[in-house]
Write an enzyme that holds these catalytic residues in place. Sequence first.
Site, mmCIF file in Angstrom:
data_model
loop_
_atom_site.group_PDB
_atom_site.id
_atom_site.type_symbol
_atom_site.label_atom_id
_atom_site.label_comp_id
_atom_site.label_asym_id
_atom_site.label_seq_id
_atom_site.Cartn_x
_atom_site.Cartn_y
_atom_site.Cartn_z
ATOM 1 C CE LYS A 73 -3.223 2.508 2.797
ATOM 2 N NZ LYS A 73 -4.168 2.389 4.092
ATOM 3 C CG ASP B 108 -5.520 7.888 4.459
ATOM 4 O OD1 ASP B 108 -6.473 8.426 4.092
ATOM 5 O OD2 ASP B 108 -5.684 6.740 5.283
ATOM 6 C CE LYS C 141 -6.970 8.573 7.865
ATOM 7 N NZ LYS C 141 -7.373 7.709 8.718
ATOM 8 C CG ASP D 72 -2.075 5.126 4.965
ATOM 9 O OD1 ASP D 72 -1.761 3.997 5.590
ATOM 10 O OD2 ASP D 72 -3.010 5.552 4.275
ATOM 11 C CG ASP E 236 -9.960 7.553 6.539
ATOM 12 O OD1 ASP E 236 -8.966 7.347 5.863
ATOM 13 O OD2 ASP E 236 -9.974 7.461 7.741
ATOM 14 N NE ARG F 279 -11.131 -1.276 3.479
ATOM 15 C CZ ARG F 279 -11.599 -1.453 4.723
ATOM 16 N NH1 ARG F 279 -12.756 -1.961 4.891
ATOM 17 N NH2 ARG F 279 -11.007 -1.098 5.957
HETATM 18 N N1 BES Z 1 -4.463 4.500 6.959
HETATM 19 C C1 BES Z 1 -5.417 4.285 7.754
HETATM 20 C C2 BES Z 1 -5.093 3.548 8.665
HETATM 21 C C3 BES Z 1 -4.284 3.537 9.812
HETATM 22 C C4 BES Z 1 -4.737 4.232 10.984
HETATM 23 C C5 BES Z 1 -2.903 3.738 9.632
HETATM 24 C C6 BES Z 1 -3.596 4.421 12.250
HETATM 25 C C7 BES Z 1 -1.943 3.934 10.698
HETATM 26 C C8 BES Z 1 -2.306 4.330 11.922
HETATM 27 C C9 BES Z 1 -6.455 3.510 6.796
HETATM 28 O O1 BES Z 1 -6.610 4.037 5.620
HETATM 29 C C10 BES Z 1 -7.891 4.142 7.482
HETATM 30 O O2 BES Z 1 -8.271 5.182 7.545
HETATM 31 N N2 BES Z 1 -8.624 3.031 7.908
HETATM 32 C C11 BES Z 1 -9.901 3.203 8.457
HETATM 33 C C12 BES Z 1 -10.732 2.394 7.816
HETATM 34 C C13 BES Z 1 -12.229 2.629 8.179
HETATM 35 C C14 BES Z 1 -12.604 3.901 7.539
HETATM 36 C C15 BES Z 1 -12.991 1.450 7.805
HETATM 37 C C16 BES Z 1 -9.796 3.193 10.024
HETATM 38 O O3 BES Z 1 -8.873 2.248 10.350
HETATM 39 O O4 BES Z 1 -10.379 3.608 10.843
HETATM 40 ZN ZN ZN Z 2 -4.868 4.799 4.625
HETATM 41 MN MN MN Z 3 -7.813 6.011 5.355
#
Ligand code: BES
Ligand code: ZN
Ligand code: MN
Length: 502
Positions: A271, A276, A283, A294, A353, A357
């Site tokens: 990835k 992000d 966020k 990220d 967000d 995936r």
């Molecule tokens: N890049 C984030 C995940 C992440 C969170 C990486 C904290 C490192 C530290 C990912 O793209 C994300 O935003 N995930 C969301 C998914 C949700 C929206 C289903 C999450 O984990 O909140």
């Molecule tokens: Zn992400």
């Molecule tokens: Mn995200």
Amino acid sequence: MELRVATDQPWAVPADVLALPIAGVPVFDGPLGELDRRSGGELSALAAFGELSAKRYGATLAAAGELPAGRILAVGAGDADAIDRETVVHLGAAIVRRLAGRPVRRLAIWLEPLAGRLDGGAVAVAELLARGVVEGGYDPQQPYRAERDAAPPILDELVLVVPGAADTAAVSRAAARGQVMGEGANWARDLANRPANEATPQVLAEEARAVATRHDLFVDVIDEHRAAELGMGMFLAVGLGSDNPPRLIVIRSGAEGERDAAGRHLALVGKGVCFDSGGISLKPADKMEEMKMDKTGACTVIAAAATVARLAPGTPLLAVAPAVENMPGPHSARPGDVVRALNGRTVDIINTDAEGRLILGDALTYAERLGATHVVDVATLTGAVARAFGHLVSGAFGSPQAWYDEFAAAAARAGERVWQLPLEEDYFPEMESWYADMVNTGGAEAGLIKSALFLRRFVTVPWVHLDIAGTATFRKATPYAAKGATGVSHATLVELALAGAR
Ligand code: BES
Ligand code: ZN
Ligand code: MN
């Protein structure tokens, strides 16, 4: 850093510092007793004073008395029975970090207290210690500031002290392998630590090209126009909000579809979200700056391909790194937008967000189109994995189990901690969409499992998904690692690929 194997006893080895691993309660008989005597009783006196113990990665500098070493560094290896491959890597790193700011050019480490603790003995310990010393030497500190704190020493020579070793060539070969592994991890860390204003998708692509040229690998960078022709609707949707266009990076060693010695065409998919922000599903501001990391999965698979090329040139291996910036803007994908994936499935993007995936799904499909028979993807995918496992353990999924087990064995050889989670298909109905084949996130409950179930829709060959969202960066320094990118999973991926080396 030159590597040397010394077969003398540790009290006969000249060095600026001689490091002595202490496993369990120190007992001053045998060689440790001899070292204590020659240090003028310094070691046993420090132990009696409570200063010298086996506390893991705790390190005490001691005067060397009549030893030919300038100083002794006693370093705790913890409980003798608990010493594993990870401990040895971290010990090497802790030794060199403890010497930050000290004028050390030649470091000697006595392997004997560790050699009996690992399968593979001194050879295994030499590799892992050398890797640890290289990884511990990595300290970016404050890259954009003029003043710096003391950095770990840059060594001219690492001396591995293996008294009476029969096969010194095997020990030095192993150490050299460890050194290359450490350098690869550090390269991945360097790239991962760069901020988003410097490391755009295009910059990652240029870095990948440079790596490919250096190691004589095939490289292909798919821009937004080609991605559109190919039909990578999920990948493209994520990059729409940014002026820095997406790039799908492909690196390959060997011919297209060529099988390795294990009969696989292995693909590593990483990835590469250079930043992000969450996109329209923005966020919160708190800690958003951390989202420049990220892209760590992409940095790691590119580095792993380079390391494999150094250690076993020609080993068939594919690395695919979708690189994008996830930003809000007039062209961004909106919640509710429906896109068509490269494999033909339609996806209702209910949360922008959950972008990792989306880009990985198309990259997985593309890896298979390029002939991958076995795939591992590495991603900072969910906050949930970090909440569940913290910064020390990565979460993993895989199917079929035999392929997962091969991956887990590679992680064990690399000394990295992973924990398997279930691909519980009964949760997938919660990701069905009325408009499209599926939504991209199915509510908070079992969100970690659902993230993997989503990815699974885009792979048909043996596959492992590794979520490094918790382990990719340290928020503060530890005795064995600087703050920031950790290089996690680089060694595991290299070990897995090298299982197919000829
Ligand atoms: N890049 C984030 C995940 C992440 C969170 C990486 C904290 C490192 C530290 C990912 O793209 C994300 O935003 N995930 C969301 C998914 C949700 C929206 C289903 C999450 O984990 O909140
Ligand atoms: Zn992400
Ligand atoms: Mn995200």
